[in-house]
Design a protein around this motif. Structure first.
Motif, PDB file in Angstrom:
ATOM      1  N   VAL A   1       0.829  -1.207   0.000  1.00  0.00           N
ATOM      2  CA  VAL A   1       0.000   0.000   0.000  1.00  0.00           C
ATOM      3  C   VAL A   1       0.866   1.261   0.000  1.00  0.00           C
ATOM      4  O   VAL A   1       0.580   2.235  -0.697  1.00  0.00           O
ATOM      5  CB  VAL A   1      -0.950  -0.006   1.216  1.00  0.00           C
ATOM      6  CG1 VAL A   1      -1.659   1.326   1.354  1.00  0.00           C
ATOM      7  CG2 VAL A   1      -1.975  -1.124   1.074  1.00  0.00           C
ATOM      8  N   ALA A   2       1.951   1.237   0.806  1.00  0.00           N
ATOM      9  CA  ALA A   2       2.834   2.404   0.872  1.00  0.00           C
ATOM     10  C   ALA A   2       3.476   2.680  -0.483  1.00  0.00           C
ATOM     11  O   ALA A   2       3.587   3.841  -0.905  1.00  0.00           O
ATOM     12  CB  ALA A   2       3.906   2.184   1.933  1.00  0.00           C
ATOM     13  N   ALA A   3       3.896   1.625  -1.171  1.00  0.00           N
ATOM     14  CA  ALA A   3       4.517   1.802  -2.485  1.00  0.00           C
ATOM     15  C   ALA A   3       3.513   2.356  -3.484  1.00  0.00           C
ATOM     16  O   ALA A   3       3.835   3.252  -4.284  1.00  0.00           O
ATOM     17  CB  ALA A   3       5.073   0.465  -2.978  1.00  0.00           C
ATOM     18  N   ALA A   4       2.286   1.852  -3.446  1.00  0.00           N
ATOM     19  CA  ALA A   4       1.247   2.353  -4.362  1.00  0.00           C
ATOM     20  C   ALA A   4       0.891   3.798  -4.044  1.00  0.00           C
ATOM     21  O   ALA A   4       0.706   4.626  -4.951  1.00  0.00           O
ATOM     22  CB  ALA A   4       0.012   1.462  -4.270  1.00  0.00           C
ATOM     23  N   ARG A   5       0.797   4.113  -2.744  1.00  0.00           N
ATOM     24  CA  ARG A   5       0.440   5.485  -2.353  1.00  0.00           C
ATOM     25  C   ARG A   5       1.545   6.468  -2.747  1.00  0.00           C
ATOM     26  O   ARG A   5       1.266   7.565  -3.246  1.00  0.00           O
ATOM     27  CB  ARG A   5       0.198   5.548  -0.845  1.00  0.00           C
ATOM     28  CG  ARG A   5      -0.263   6.918  -0.378  1.00  0.00           C
ATOM     29  CD  ARG A   5      -0.542   6.942   1.116  1.00  0.00           C
ATOM     30  NE  ARG A   5      -1.693   6.122   1.445  1.00  0.00           N
ATOM     31  CZ  ARG A   5      -1.651   5.016   2.175  1.00  0.00           C
ATOM     32  NH1 ARG A   5      -0.472   4.593   2.653  1.00  0.00           N
ATOM     33  NH2 ARG A   5      -2.735   4.337   2.437  1.00  0.00           N
TER      34      ARG A   5
END
Length: 209
Positions: free
Chosen positions: A18-22
């Motif tokens: 999620v952090a990478a996508a955000r």
């Protein structure tokens, strides 16, 4: 509504993805915003040209950052994919083990069912023998019952041996319930055989072989 709980490992894996996508989404929004500003920027003076050139350089830097964010997201996705594949393989192996164990259990149950049927038949025959033993008076009747007694004793020993074999097989496969039931049936058979021997002795028919 109660949400399903996740382990720390699950949360770490999810947060990384999620952090990478955000992060990619944030950088992409900045890139699109600055690209739109560059498209609308006036180019009628030296100052305009310098500002547009600086904006262009900024976009080049953002583009490089975007590549890094994309690489990070692809890496996070790869980790999730590898984890899913590992879990799928573990599930496949467990399914094979489940099938093997089910077949073993079915075989044990079939053996136990046959054992129970034999024990039931023996129980009926022992009751009949006890009744005939009580009613026997003539020497020829006692002689006939001696043969019946010997045959019953031999069959009870065979069934008890099969129960012992089944108990061992079940214990080796860690099906302890089946092992206990088979051993209990064996003990019942041995006890019944001893009682028959005592009954035969009480009528002067001799000891069991």
């Amino acid at each position: 509504m109660v949400l399903p709980t996740m382990s720390k490992r699950d949360k770490l894996q999810d947060s990384e993805l999620v952090a990478a996508a955000r992060a990619l989404d944030v950088e992409l929004a900045r890139f699109e915003s600055q690209a739109e500003q560059l498209e609308k920027a006036p180019l009628q003076s030296e100052k305009h040209l310098e500002r547009a050139s600086a904006m262009l350089q900024g976009l080049a830097d953002l583009d490089e950052q975007l590549r890094g964010r994309v690489t990070a997201l692809v890496g996070a996705i790869s980790k999730v994919r590898d984890r899913q594949q590992a879990q799928a393989e573990a599930i496949h192996l467990r399914a094979q083990e489940l099938q093997r164990r089910t077949e073993v259990f079915k075989d044990l149950l079939v053996r136990y069912g046959a054992l129970g049927q034999n024990a039931g038949e023996l129980n009926v025959q022992m009751q009949q023998f006890a009744q005939q033993r009580q009613a026997a008076k003539a020497p020829e009747e006692n002689a006939a019952l001696a043969g019946t007694f010997q045959a019953l004793q031999e069959r009870m020993s065979l069934v008890a041996d099969e129960a012992h074999s089944l108990a061992q097989a079940a214990e080796e496969q860690a099906f302890l319930d089946v092992a206990r039931q088979a051993d209990s049936l064996r003990q019942q058979l041995l006890s019944a055989r001893n009682k028959m021997s005592l009954l035969q002795k009480s009528f002067g028919g001799g000891a069991a072989s």
